[in-house]
Design an enzyme around this catalytic site. Structure first.
Site, PDB file in Angstrom:
ATOM      1  CE1 TYR A  98     -18.077 -62.687 109.571  1.00 53.50           C
ATOM      2  CE2 TYR A  98     -18.957 -60.406 109.633  1.00 53.50           C
ATOM      3  CZ  TYR A  98     -19.097 -61.845 109.362  1.00 53.50           C
ATOM      4  OH  TYR A  98     -20.231 -62.413 109.127  1.00 53.50           O
ATOM      5  CG  HIS A 104     -20.286 -67.020 112.986  1.00 56.61           C
ATOM      6  ND1 HIS A 104     -19.258 -65.784 112.980  1.00 56.61           N
ATOM      7  CD2 HIS A 104     -20.806 -66.846 111.743  1.00 56.61           C
ATOM      8  CE1 HIS A 104     -19.364 -65.331 111.521  1.00 56.61           C
ATOM      9  NE2 HIS A 104     -20.136 -65.870 110.925  1.00 56.61           N
TER      10      HIS A 104
HETATM   11  N1  LIG Z   1     -23.642 -65.535 109.766  1.00 61.36           N
HETATM   12  C1  LIG Z   1     -22.984 -65.944 108.672  1.00 61.36           C
HETATM   13  O1  LIG Z   1     -22.577 -67.156 108.740  1.00 61.36           O
HETATM   14  C2  LIG Z   1     -22.738 -65.129 107.622  1.00 61.36           C
HETATM   15  C3  LIG Z   1     -22.063 -65.570 106.346  1.00 61.36           C
HETATM   16  C4  LIG Z   1     -21.987 -64.549 105.311  1.00 61.36           C
HETATM   17  C5  LIG Z   1     -22.333 -63.224 105.705  1.00 61.36           C
HETATM   18  N2  LIG Z   1     -22.761 -62.643 106.830  1.00 61.36           N
HETATM   19  C6  LIG Z   1     -23.050 -61.175 107.045  1.00 61.36           C
HETATM   20  O2  LIG Z   1     -24.137 -60.791 106.148  1.00 61.36           O
HETATM   21  C7  LIG Z   1     -23.309 -59.844 105.346  1.00 61.36           C
HETATM   22  C8  LIG Z   1     -23.763 -59.942 103.820  1.00 61.36           C
HETATM   23  O3  LIG Z   1     -23.426 -60.936 103.132  1.00 61.36           O
HETATM   24  P1  LIG Z   1     -22.270 -60.873 102.043  1.00 61.36           P
HETATM   25  O4  LIG Z   1     -21.281 -59.917 102.455  1.00 61.36           O
HETATM   26  O5  LIG Z   1     -21.837 -62.322 102.061  1.00 61.36           O
HETATM   27  O6  LIG Z   1     -22.669 -60.733 100.752  1.00 61.36           O
HETATM   28  P2  LIG Z   1     -23.845 -59.481 100.048  1.00 61.36           P
HETATM   29  O7  LIG Z   1     -24.330 -58.449 101.240  1.00 61.36           O
HETATM   30  O8  LIG Z   1     -25.009 -60.351  99.441  1.00 61.36           O
HETATM   31  O9  LIG Z   1     -22.958 -58.840  98.897  1.00 61.36           O
HETATM   32  C9  LIG Z   1     -22.051 -57.945  99.098  1.00 61.36           C
HETATM   33  C10 LIG Z   1     -21.525 -57.869  97.832  1.00 61.36           C
HETATM   34  O10 LIG Z   1     -22.437 -57.022  96.867  1.00 61.36           O
HETATM   35  C11 LIG Z   1     -21.836 -55.647  96.579  1.00 61.36           C
HETATM   36  N3  LIG Z   1     -22.912 -54.632  96.542  1.00 61.36           N
HETATM   37  C12 LIG Z   1     -23.472 -54.343  97.732  1.00 61.36           C
HETATM   38  N4  LIG Z   1     -24.607 -53.380  97.194  1.00 61.36           N
HETATM   39  C13 LIG Z   1     -24.460 -53.429  95.868  1.00 61.36           C
HETATM   40  C14 LIG Z   1     -25.221 -52.604  95.010  1.00 61.36           C
HETATM   41  N5  LIG Z   1     -26.327 -51.913  95.255  1.00 61.36           N
HETATM   42  N6  LIG Z   1     -25.046 -52.908  93.600  1.00 61.36           N
HETATM   43  C15 LIG Z   1     -24.257 -53.914  93.321  1.00 61.36           C
HETATM   44  N7  LIG Z   1     -23.498 -54.513  94.268  1.00 61.36           N
HETATM   45  C16 LIG Z   1     -23.616 -54.173  95.518  1.00 61.36           C
HETATM   46  C17 LIG Z   1     -20.894 -55.306  97.546  1.00 61.36           C
HETATM   47  O11 LIG Z   1     -19.679 -54.565  96.979  1.00 61.36           O
HETATM   48  P3  LIG Z   1     -18.977 -53.458  97.578  1.00 61.36           P
HETATM   49  O12 LIG Z   1     -18.467 -53.851  98.988  1.00 61.36           O
HETATM   50  O13 LIG Z   1     -18.123 -52.964  96.580  1.00 61.36           O
HETATM   51  O14 LIG Z   1     -19.982 -52.294  97.752  1.00 61.36           O
HETATM   52  C18 LIG Z   1     -20.350 -56.917  97.947  1.00 61.36           C
HETATM   53  O15 LIG Z   1     -19.233 -57.346  97.030  1.00 61.36           O
HETATM   54  C19 LIG Z   1     -22.071 -60.105 105.632  1.00 61.36           C
HETATM   55  O16 LIG Z   1     -21.004 -58.776 105.340  1.00 61.36           O
HETATM   56  C20 LIG Z   1     -21.923 -60.558 107.071  1.00 61.36           C
HETATM   57  O17 LIG Z   1     -22.017 -59.393 107.808  1.00 61.36           O
HETATM   58  C21 LIG Z   1     -22.928 -63.608 107.822  1.00 61.36           C
END
Ligand SMILES: NC(=O)c1ccc[n+]([C@@H]2O[C@H](COP(=O)([O-])OP(=O)(O)OC[C@H]3O[C@@H](n4cnc5c(N)ncnc54)[C@H](OP(=O)(O)O)[C@@H]3O)[C@@H](O)[C@H]2O)c1
Length: 273
Positions: free
Chosen positions: A58, A117
């Site tokens: 990241y 990962h």
């Molecule tokens: N292992 C892997 O390969 C892998 C892949 C992808 C992700 N991940 C991990 O999983 C975490 C979460 O997944 P993600 O970041 O892909 O997506 P997510 O958590 O599904 O979505 C994040 C988005 O949702 C918004 N959001 C959060 N809470 C909200 C709410 N209550 N109402 C409206 N919008 C909201 C955030 O906006 P704001 O930021 O503006 O609040 C951001 O734009 C990542 O950050 C990472 O740590 C791991």
């Protein structure tokens, strides 16, 4: 906070963790909002987010640096930090170095959970799991796991790892639900915690899902995002790591723990295709 048992261990981890992808940049560092982003993580921890998910990938390591600055203000033993090693660092020596670098950036002596990962078919899984297990012995990692492993690869990892695989972190949300069919039952049977990433589908839902979720959200005086998280949390052995950088999003996601969906509504969401 609600807690879930981590794998087959005696450790309990918060079922709602904090995702950090895009904090401090995407694939490369963006230093322009550091102060603001450190503050967000500090506020999140104060709000009860003691489980934080990150990765060396990241922001080219900068996300870990930001987290390191934020967690320095808290009692490290109260926090549960996960990081992940990138698939190009899965050779024994590369892994030890990648962990070294992550710990330096996080300004800590250990990570609670260290994950592969993504799998890398060019590097023997045995070598990577042995290197990770060695680091458990050395005290720099408390628990090990994997990410983006399918059923067959997870079974292989479980069968050859010197230390137990306690976690598989995979894509799982109301629309991307492949994990629900074979992988989750396997994890439940083997005592492996399943971490749902992108649990909010990065707010990119189809109109048909949105419509159903909005109807349900009204009924529970909740938001669609809270319904999405409550549905995931209703499943045994599942923890979620929504990423949020807005304070009202952080609060709202944390409050999803208080939503108890009825059996009928859970079934309705389970049966969505
Ligand atoms: N292992 C892997 O390969 C892998 C892949 C992808 C992700 N991940 C991990 O999983 C975490 C979460 O997944 P993600 O970041 O892909 O997506 P997510 O958590 O599904 O979505 C994040 C988005 O949702 C918004 N959001 C959060 N809470 C909200 C709410 N209550 N109402 C409206 N919008 C909201 C955030 O906006 P704001 O930021 O503006 O609040 C951001 O734009 C990542 O950050 C990472 O740590 C791991």
């Amino acid at each position: 906070m609600i807690y879930r048992r981590l794998g087959d261990t005696n450790e309990e981890i918060p079922a709602i963790g904090l995702g950090t992808w895009e904090i401090g940049g995407r694939e490369t560092p963006d230093y322009s909002k550091d102060r603001e982003q450190i503050d967000v993580i500090v506020r999140a921890i104060e709000m009860g987010y003691s489980h934080i998910d990150t990765a060396e990938y990241y922001a080219g390591g900068h996300t870990e640096e930001i987290i390191g600055d934020a967690i320095g203000l808290f009692d490290r033993s109260e926090l549960f930090i996960t990081s992940k090693v990138w698939p190009s660092h899965l050779r024994r020596n590369e892994l030890h170095k990648a962990l070294d670098d992550s710990l330096k950036r996080l300004k800590t002596d250990y990570v609670d959970l260290y994950l592969i990962h993504w799998p890398n078919p060019d590097i023997p899984l045995q070598e990577t799991l042995e290197a990770m297990s060695q680091e458990v012995e050395s005290g720099r990692i408390r628990f090990i796991g994997v990410s983006n492993f399918d059923v067959d690869l997870l079974k292989k990892a479980v069968s050859i790892s010197p230390k137990p695989i306690v976690n598989n972190q995979v894509l799982f949300n109301i629309e991307d639900r492949q994990a629900m069919y074979e992988l989750l039952p396997l994890c439940q049977k083997e005592g492996i915690t399943l971490t749902a990433y992108s649990p909010l589908k990065r707010n990119l839902l189809s109109n048909s899902s949105k419509e159903i979720l909005e109807g349900m959200a009204k009924k529970y005086y909740a938001s669609t995002q809270q319904i999405m998280l409550a549905w995931l949390l209703s499943k045994d052995g599942v923890v979620v790591i929504p990423k949020a950088s807005k304070i009202d999003h952080l609060k709202s996601n944390m409050d999803s723990r208080n939503i108890a969906l009825s059996h009928e509504d859970l079934k309705l969401l389970d049966d969505l295709s």
